[in-house]
Design a protein around this motif. Structure first.
Motif, PDB file in Angstrom:
ATOM      1  N   ILE A  53      -8.118   3.166   0.071  1.00  0.00           N
ATOM      2  CA  ILE A  53      -9.394   3.514   0.682  1.00  0.00           C
ATOM      3  C   ILE A  53      -9.157   3.497   2.190  1.00  0.00           C
ATOM      4  N   THR A  55     -10.727   4.283   5.914  1.00  0.00           N
ATOM      5  CA  THR A  55     -12.014   4.393   6.596  1.00  0.00           C
ATOM      6  C   THR A  55     -11.775   4.648   8.079  1.00  0.00           C
ATOM      7  N   ARG A  60     -16.513   7.046   7.761  1.00  0.00           N
ATOM      8  CA  ARG A  60     -16.192   8.022   6.714  1.00  0.00           C
ATOM      9  C   ARG A  60     -14.995   7.519   5.914  1.00  0.00           C
ATOM     10  N   GLN A  61     -15.139   7.526   4.587  1.00  0.00           N
ATOM     11  CA  GLN A  61     -14.079   7.021   3.709  1.00  0.00           C
ATOM     12  C   GLN A  61     -13.404   8.142   2.942  1.00  0.00           C
ATOM     13  N   GLN A  62     -12.123   7.935   2.719  1.00  0.00           N
ATOM     14  CA  GLN A  62     -11.329   8.842   1.895  1.00  0.00           C
ATOM     15  C   GLN A  62     -10.579   7.977   0.886  1.00  0.00           C
ATOM     16  N   GLU A  63     -10.636   8.359  -0.379  1.00  0.00           N
ATOM     17  CA  GLU A  63      -9.887   7.639  -1.416  1.00  0.00           C
ATOM     18  C   GLU A  63      -8.682   8.451  -1.822  1.00  0.00           C
TER      19      GLU A  63
END
Length: 130
Positions: A53, A55, A60-63
Motif C-alpha cells: 500500500i 500513499t 492518495r493510495q495505490q495497492e
C-alpha cells in the motif's frame, strides 16, 4: 532503517531518494528501497506473494499485489537471508509504503509477515514537527 519481525522472520527496509531520476518541475519523484529478509526461525520458508500500500503526500493510495519480489520467490532456510532493491515513483515529494509478504513453510503452512511501514522523503518535502 526500518525493521519488523514476524514469526522469527526479520524484514528491514532502507529507502533512498533518487534525485537523478526525479523531476521537481514535472512532479515526478523516485525512490529506491533495499529490503533484507532474514529467516531466524527453525523452518525453511518461501516468499510467495507481496502486497504493498503506497500513499502519497495527498493521501492518495495505490495497492500493488503480485507474485514474489523482483521476479523471484526466494526460499530461505534457517539462518539465510535474501536482499533485493526495487523502486517506486510518486507525484508528491513524500509518501509512505507499507506491506506484507505471504510466506509458506516447508510443512505447507501459509502465513503473512509484515514489511515495516517506511517513509519516502525527498529534500523538497516540507517537514512538520509536532
Amino acid at each position: 532503517m526500518y525493521r519488523a519481525v514476524t514469526r522469527d522472520i526479520e524484514v528491514t527496509v532502507e529507502p533512498n531518494f533518487l534525485p537523478d531520476r526525479s523531476s521537481v518541475e514535472n512532479r515526478q519523484y523516485f525512490w529506491s528501497y533495499t529490503i533484507v529478509i532474514t529467516n531466524s526461525g527453525r523452518e525453511t520458508v518461501q516468499l510467495r506473494t507481496r502486497h504493498w500500500i503506497i500513499t502519497d503526500a495527498t493521501g492518495r493510495q495505490q495497492e500493488v499485489r503480485g507474485e514474489g519480489v523482483v521476479g523471484e520467490q526466494p526460499t530461505l532456510a534457517p539462518g539465510e537471508r535474501f536482499e533485493y532493491t526495487s523502486g517506486v515513483p510518486l507525484p508528491t515529494a513524500s509518501g509512505i509504503m507499507t506491506g506484507r509478504y505471504q510466506m509458506v513453510s516447508a510443512s505447507g503452512e501459509k502465513f503473512e509477515i509484515d514489511v515495516p511501514t517506511f517513509s519516502l522523503d525527498s529534500p523538497e518535502a516540507k517537514r512538520v514537527l509536532n
